[in-house]
Design a protein around this motif. Structure first.
Motif, PDB file in Angstrom:
ATOM      1  N   THR A   1     104.430  30.007 -69.735  1.00  0.00           N
ATOM      2  CA  THR A   1     103.406  28.968 -69.822  1.00  0.00           C
ATOM      3  C   THR A   1     102.210  29.308 -68.942  1.00  0.00           C
ATOM      4  OG1 THR A   1     105.198  27.394 -70.139  1.00  0.00           O
ATOM      5  CG2 THR A   1     103.031  26.473 -69.662  1.00  0.00           C
TER       6      THR A   1
ATOM      7  N   ALA B   1     100.182  32.133 -70.391  1.00  0.00           N
ATOM      8  CA  ALA B   1      99.469  31.741 -71.607  1.00  0.00           C
ATOM      9  C   ALA B   1      98.311  30.805 -71.323  1.00  0.00           C
ATOM     10  CB  ALA B   1     100.440  31.079 -72.586  1.00  0.00           C
ATOM     11  N   GLN B   2      98.409  30.019 -70.266  1.00  0.00           N
ATOM     12  CA  GLN B   2      97.448  28.935 -70.121  1.00  0.00           C
ATOM     13  C   GLN B   2      96.549  29.006 -68.893  1.00  0.00           C
ATOM     14  OE1 GLN B   2      99.080  25.063 -70.750  1.00  0.00           O
ATOM     15  NE2 GLN B   2      99.896  25.587 -72.749  1.00  0.00           N
TER      16      GLN B   2
ATOM     17  N   ASN C   1      97.091  24.967 -59.768  1.00  0.00           N
ATOM     18  CA  ASN C   1      97.361  23.827 -60.633  1.00  0.00           C
ATOM     19  C   ASN C   1      98.852  23.552 -60.768  1.00  0.00           C
ATOM     20  OD1 ASN C   1      96.842  21.705 -62.338  1.00  0.00           O
ATOM     21  ND2 ASN C   1      95.391  22.854 -63.568  1.00  0.00           N
TER      22      ASN C   1
ATOM     23  N   LEU D   1     101.714  21.229 -60.600  1.00  0.00           N
ATOM     24  CA  LEU D   1     101.812  19.781 -60.652  1.00  0.00           C
ATOM     25  C   LEU D   1     102.965  19.272 -59.789  1.00  0.00           C
ATOM     26  CD1 LEU D   1     101.053  19.286 -64.428  1.00  0.00           C
ATOM     27  CD2 LEU D   1      99.533  19.004 -62.490  1.00  0.00           C
TER      28      LEU D   1
ATOM     29  N   LYS E   1     106.815  23.237 -73.394  1.00  0.00           N
ATOM     30  CA  LYS E   1     106.584  22.814 -72.012  1.00  0.00           C
ATOM     31  C   LYS E   1     105.166  22.298 -71.897  1.00  0.00           C
ATOM     32  CE  LYS E   1     107.888  25.200 -68.107  1.00  0.00           C
ATOM     33  NZ  LYS E   1     109.103  24.563 -67.633  1.00  0.00           N
ATOM     34  N   MET E   2     104.941  21.368 -71.007  1.00  0.00           N
ATOM     35  CA  MET E   2     103.581  20.944 -70.728  1.00  0.00           C
ATOM     36  C   MET E   2     102.950  21.941 -69.761  1.00  0.00           C
ATOM     37  SD  MET E   2     101.906  18.750 -72.099  1.00  0.00           S
ATOM     38  CE  MET E   2     102.003  17.316 -73.166  1.00  0.00           C
ATOM     39  N   GLY E   3     101.818  22.470 -70.140  1.00  0.00           N
ATOM     40  CA  GLY E   3     101.088  23.357 -69.243  1.00  0.00           C
ATOM     41  C   GLY E   3     100.389  22.540 -68.179  1.00  0.00           C
ATOM     42  N   PRO E   4      99.814  23.216 -67.197  1.00  0.00           N
ATOM     43  CA  PRO E   4      99.195  22.526 -66.048  1.00  0.00           C
ATOM     44  C   PRO E   4      98.093  21.555 -66.458  1.00  0.00           C
ATOM     45  CG  PRO E   4      98.607  24.864 -66.109  1.00  0.00           C
ATOM     46  CD  PRO E   4      99.680  24.674 -67.107  1.00  0.00           C
ATOM     47  N   SER E   5      97.339  21.890 -67.493  1.00  0.00           N
ATOM     48  CA  SER E   5      96.241  20.984 -67.865  1.00  0.00           C
ATOM     49  C   SER E   5      96.618  20.128 -69.069  1.00  0.00           C
ATOM     50  CB  SER E   5      94.972  21.791 -68.111  1.00  0.00           C
ATOM     51  OG  SER E   5      95.257  23.057 -68.635  1.00  0.00           O
TER      52      SER E   5
ATOM     53  N   LYS F   1      98.277  20.900 -71.737  1.00  0.00           N
ATOM     54  CA  LYS F   1      98.365  21.569 -73.033  1.00  0.00           C
ATOM     55  C   LYS F   1      99.800  22.002 -73.281  1.00  0.00           C
ATOM     56  CE  LYS F   1      96.406  25.712 -75.043  1.00  0.00           C
ATOM     57  NZ  LYS F   1      96.249  25.540 -76.469  1.00  0.00           N
ATOM     58  N   GLU F   2     100.252  21.745 -74.492  1.00  0.00           N
ATOM     59  CA  GLU F   2     101.625  22.107 -74.859  1.00  0.00           C
ATOM     60  C   GLU F   2     101.772  23.622 -75.000  1.00  0.00           C
ATOM     61  OE1 GLU F   2     104.059  20.254 -78.320  1.00  0.00           O
ATOM     62  OE2 GLU F   2     102.897  21.835 -79.272  1.00  0.00           O
ATOM     63  N   GLN F   3     102.873  24.158 -74.498  1.00  0.00           N
ATOM     64  CA  GLN F   3     103.172  25.566 -74.736  1.00  0.00           C
ATOM     65  C   GLN F   3     104.526  25.663 -75.418  1.00  0.00           C
ATOM     66  OE1 GLN F   3     101.166  28.223 -74.111  1.00  0.00           O
ATOM     67  NE2 GLN F   3     102.665  29.428 -75.243  1.00  0.00           N
TER      68      GLN F   3
ATOM     69  N   ILE G   1     107.746  27.336 -76.340  1.00  0.00           N
ATOM     70  CA  ILE G   1     108.504  28.377 -75.655  1.00  0.00           C
ATOM     71  C   ILE G   1     109.487  29.060 -76.591  1.00  0.00           C
ATOM     72  CG2 ILE G   1     110.220  28.773 -73.856  1.00  0.00           C
ATOM     73  CD1 ILE G   1     107.554  28.135 -72.739  1.00  0.00           C
ATOM     74  N   ARG G   2     110.142  28.235 -77.415  1.00  0.00           N
ATOM     75  CA  ARG G   2     111.070  28.811 -78.384  1.00  0.00           C
ATOM     76  C   ARG G   2     111.338  27.807 -79.488  1.00  0.00           C
ATOM     77  NH1 ARG G   2     116.770  27.914 -78.179  1.00  0.00           N
ATOM     78  NH2 ARG G   2     117.371  26.380 -76.633  1.00  0.00           N
TER      79      ARG G   2
ATOM     80  N   SER H   1     113.795  21.470 -68.829  1.00  0.00           N
ATOM     81  CA  SER H   1     112.575  22.238 -68.602  1.00  0.00           C
ATOM     82  C   SER H   1     111.670  22.257 -69.819  1.00  0.00           C
ATOM     83  CB  SER H   1     112.931  23.667 -68.198  1.00  0.00           C
ATOM     84  OG  SER H   1     113.520  24.347 -69.285  1.00  0.00           O
TER      85      SER H   1
ATOM     86  N   MET I   1     102.286  37.971 -73.404  1.00  0.00           N
ATOM     87  CA  MET I   1     101.286  36.974 -73.013  1.00  0.00           C
ATOM     88  C   MET I   1     100.302  37.564 -72.013  1.00  0.00           C
ATOM     89  SD  MET I   1     101.568  34.083 -74.494  1.00  0.00           S
ATOM     90  CE  MET I   1     102.686  33.059 -75.422  1.00  0.00           C
TER      91      MET I   1
ATOM     92  N   VAL J   1     100.735  30.673 -79.449  1.00  0.00           N
ATOM     93  CA  VAL J   1     100.016  31.901 -79.105  1.00  0.00           C
ATOM     94  C   VAL J   1      99.431  31.804 -77.696  1.00  0.00           C
ATOM     95  CG1 VAL J   1      98.007  33.312 -79.717  1.00  0.00           C
ATOM     96  CG2 VAL J   1      99.503  32.442 -81.514  1.00  0.00           C
ATOM     97  N   GLY J   2      99.160  30.596 -77.284  1.00  0.00           N
ATOM     98  CA  GLY J   2      98.534  30.398 -75.982  1.00  0.00           C
ATOM     99  C   GLY J   2      97.038  30.584 -76.053  1.00  0.00           C
TER     100      GLY J   2
END
Lengths: 235, 235
Positions: free
Chosen positions: A149, A152-153, A232, A234, B69-73, B75-77, B79-80, B100, B151, B192-193
């Motif tokens: 993650t 990617a982000q 960042n 959280l 997973k929720m990314g820091p900002s 945004k959804e990532q 994972i599988r 997770s 990535m 894809v990210g």
DNA sequence: ACAGTTTCATGACAAATATCATACTTTAAA
DNA sequence: TTTAAAGTATGATATTTGTCATGAAACTGT
């Protein structure tokens, strides 16, 4: 080449209690003792290579090791680190596939080798050991999915901050708040997933922002909270 | 909300032989049968949420599920993915940490829930099951470490090609060579990210390059070898 | 069938990052 | 010590990618 050294018993190993073997009985440890070997690797020496066959498990008695993968265009990607008590090579053994990464010593390191049979013997005979291994692989997954993650982000700068914090958590800080491992700029770039020049520039920025300072080659963390904010994080 | 449905026995489950439970004896399966529950989730419904507590194991009887997973900002990532016979939620259970990732059904799916006790019971009592689980988690790690490297090092376009191939390998192709799962552009971007707009543009490019074509919302793979070349897959 | 909403698509622009060129500096070797 | 090599640093430039704005197309529920 690595030097074969006299193996001391796991019972007296200074890293035993940090390892996945910490709950084993003395007869189980003796059995490992009878089959294991110990080697000393100089800084920069390769312990095993990606693509090779895993005949057993590597356990770090003392040292610092980077585990990396070759990227598609020949660029190294550091995936994780191993230090005292950590084990390596088990994923390939368990999934019956080639070694998925290359292990290189970051400093002089003592690494023991436990043959596959003994490892699988433990799993067959000791459910608690299996559970411990599962706990370990599950934690690895949690780490990995976070890393995916992040890669990617996050921006390069955020990833750099993230990695500095990760290094701190992995290897700790010395008396002067410097990260307790020596990595070249290129290695940091191979960890962050960017070009060496970018890392150099960004380290410069972090320095200007008083988040870190450079004490020779060592990186001193001046503002850990600030780094965490930047990265960042959280949680 | 998900609908509780009548549980059929694992012995008669169409996905049993694809699952990690495939080597269990009928008495072990019966024990699971007695404690498990089965639910139907509509497309878009959440099966479990990141950060929640894992009271047991989720096993997909039928369906397609994204784990993200929720990314820091925010945004959804992704994972599988999970499909027939795959299990979910075990990493959190094993590492005794919060879930997770979040699991959302990509189409109507039937998911069974096996309480933690039964799962740990199997691990304590059946070394073969433990080994099977270790094999699974080790494979996951290999996947994850590849994904981290991709990535970190591949361009957005290469990652898109990579992910299309991954989707193909995960869900297969239909009679017309179309990827057997429906994802929005945003979901592809979250896999894809990158940004949704970037994915749209890049899909356009891949179309121009005759690597894929669009059959309505479905993505048809025209040149799998070309995609693999683009994705820079060495193996 | 309709309006409202979401998804998809494209352009313009800004920002981030990679790449190339070139010094300087430290480390290692002869 | 001197020289070579590796690592570090900085600038200029090109490319990639993200962001914002806008409109078309597809889907949804009434």
């Amino acid at each position: 080449m690595s030097k074969k050294i006299h193996s001391i018993s796991c019972l007296n190993c200074s890293s035993w209690n940090k390892s996945v073997f910490c709950d084993l009985q003395s007869d189980q440890l003796e059995n490992i003792d009878n089959h294991k070997s110990s080697d000393f690797y100089e800084k920069g020496e390769t312990i095993f290579k990606e693509g090779g066959f895993a005949r057993g498990l590597f356990c770090v008695k003392k040292g610092k090791i980077k585990l990396s993968k070759m990227g598609p265009s020949g660029k190294e990607q550091i995936i994780r680190f191993a230090k005292d008590g950590d084990i390596m090579g088990y994923n390939s053994m368990l999934s019956k596939s080639k070694l998925s990464s290359t292990a290189v010593a970051l400093e002089g390191s003592i690494v023991c080798f436990v043959p596959a049979n003994d490892f699988f013997g433990l799993i067959k005979s000791d459910p608690n050991f299996s559970l411990k291994m599962l706990e370990l692989t599950a934690k690895n997954w949690n780490e990995a999915s976070r890393l995916i993650t992040d890669m990617a982000q996050k921006t390069t700068k955020q990833r750099l901050a993230e990695m500095l914090l990760w290094l701190k958590e992995t290897f700790g800080l010395d008396e002067e708040n410097c990260i307790n491992v020596k990595l070249s700029r290129e290695e940091i770039a191979n960890l962050v997933g960017t070009a060496t020049e970018a890392v150099i520039r960004l380290i410069g920025e972090l320095k200007k922002e008083k988040l870190i300072s450079l004490d020779g080659k060592r990186i001193k963390l001046l503002d850990i909270h600030g780094l965490a904010m930047l990265a960042n994080r959280l949680e």
